[in-house]
Write a protein that holds these residues in place. Sequence first.
Motif, mmCIF file in Angstrom:
data_model
loop_
_atom_site.group_PDB
_atom_site.id
_atom_site.type_symbol
_atom_site.label_atom_id
_atom_site.label_comp_id
_atom_site.label_asym_id
_atom_site.label_seq_id
_atom_site.Cartn_x
_atom_site.Cartn_y
_atom_site.Cartn_z
ATOM 1 N N ASN A 126 -2.679 -12.088 4.400
ATOM 2 C CA ASN A 126 -2.368 -11.572 3.066
ATOM 3 C C ASN A 126 -3.510 -11.774 2.083
ATOM 4 O OD1 ASN A 126 0.504 -10.410 2.761
ATOM 5 N ND2 ASN A 126 0.722 -12.121 4.175
ATOM 6 N N LEU A 129 -5.968 -9.011 2.901
ATOM 7 C CA LEU A 129 -5.502 -7.710 2.392
ATOM 8 C C LEU A 129 -5.703 -7.611 0.880
ATOM 9 C CD1 LEU A 129 -2.237 -7.355 4.503
ATOM 10 C CD2 LEU A 129 -4.333 -6.003 4.754
ATOM 11 N N LYS A 133 -8.197 -4.986 -1.100
ATOM 12 C CA LYS A 133 -7.710 -4.081 -2.154
ATOM 13 C C LYS A 133 -8.534 -4.202 -3.423
ATOM 14 C CE LYS A 133 -2.955 -3.485 -0.722
ATOM 15 N NZ LYS A 133 -1.544 -3.727 -1.020
ATOM 16 N N ILE A 156 -3.334 -6.666 12.994
ATOM 17 C CA ILE A 156 -3.635 -6.353 11.592
ATOM 18 C C ILE A 156 -5.069 -6.766 11.274
ATOM 19 C CG2 ILE A 156 -3.091 -6.877 9.175
ATOM 20 C CD1 ILE A 156 -0.154 -7.193 10.068
ATOM 21 N N GLN A 160 -8.183 -4.288 10.329
ATOM 22 C CA GLN A 160 -8.865 -4.448 9.044
ATOM 23 C C GLN A 160 -10.358 -4.671 9.242
ATOM 24 O OE1 GLN A 160 -7.691 -4.006 5.870
ATOM 25 N NE2 GLN A 160 -5.887 -3.225 6.926
#
Length: 176
Positions: A126, A129, A133, A156, A160
């Motif tokens: 997280n 991520l 962003k 994931i 990424q």
Amino acid sequence: MNEARAHYDLALKNRIFRVEDLTALARFCFSKNWYDAGITNLQDALALNPDNAILHTLLAEALKRQGRNDEAEQQLAAAARLDPSPVISHFGLGLELGRQGKIAEAAEQFREVVRLKPDFVEGRVNLGLALAKQGLNREALEQFEAVLQLSPTNEIAAQQIRALRPHSSDKSDVNK
């Protein structure tokens, strides 16, 4: 704005007393900057589920935004009593902030999760991520690479990394 207010008023007339619904209504209120109404909904949710550390944490954040720091501190203390591991509280708050589109604030919560528990894969995912962003690709890559060290089959993180590699120069590169 009037239509949103009308829907909110209708929801108040037809209240459903479930924690999930009250929390969703609180989130809606916060998205409209109706903090008093959002706080009321979180308080109602806590009346139904007083042992929910994440609800206490969300309420504390809303109270802080209103400058009600003493009340916020009480809510954070309740969350800490219910969840002696601050990792889960920070993680839950990070998820909520992310849902609200407050990516930089969410990233700070996930940074704290990683600081407290470096081997918590979901915290690193997280954080990565949230950093991606924000365009902080180098830092995001570092998190995803650390995830693959901890969990080599984490899809994931692998996805990424593939997506970010060509774009690894970012705002954070300027300071390096």
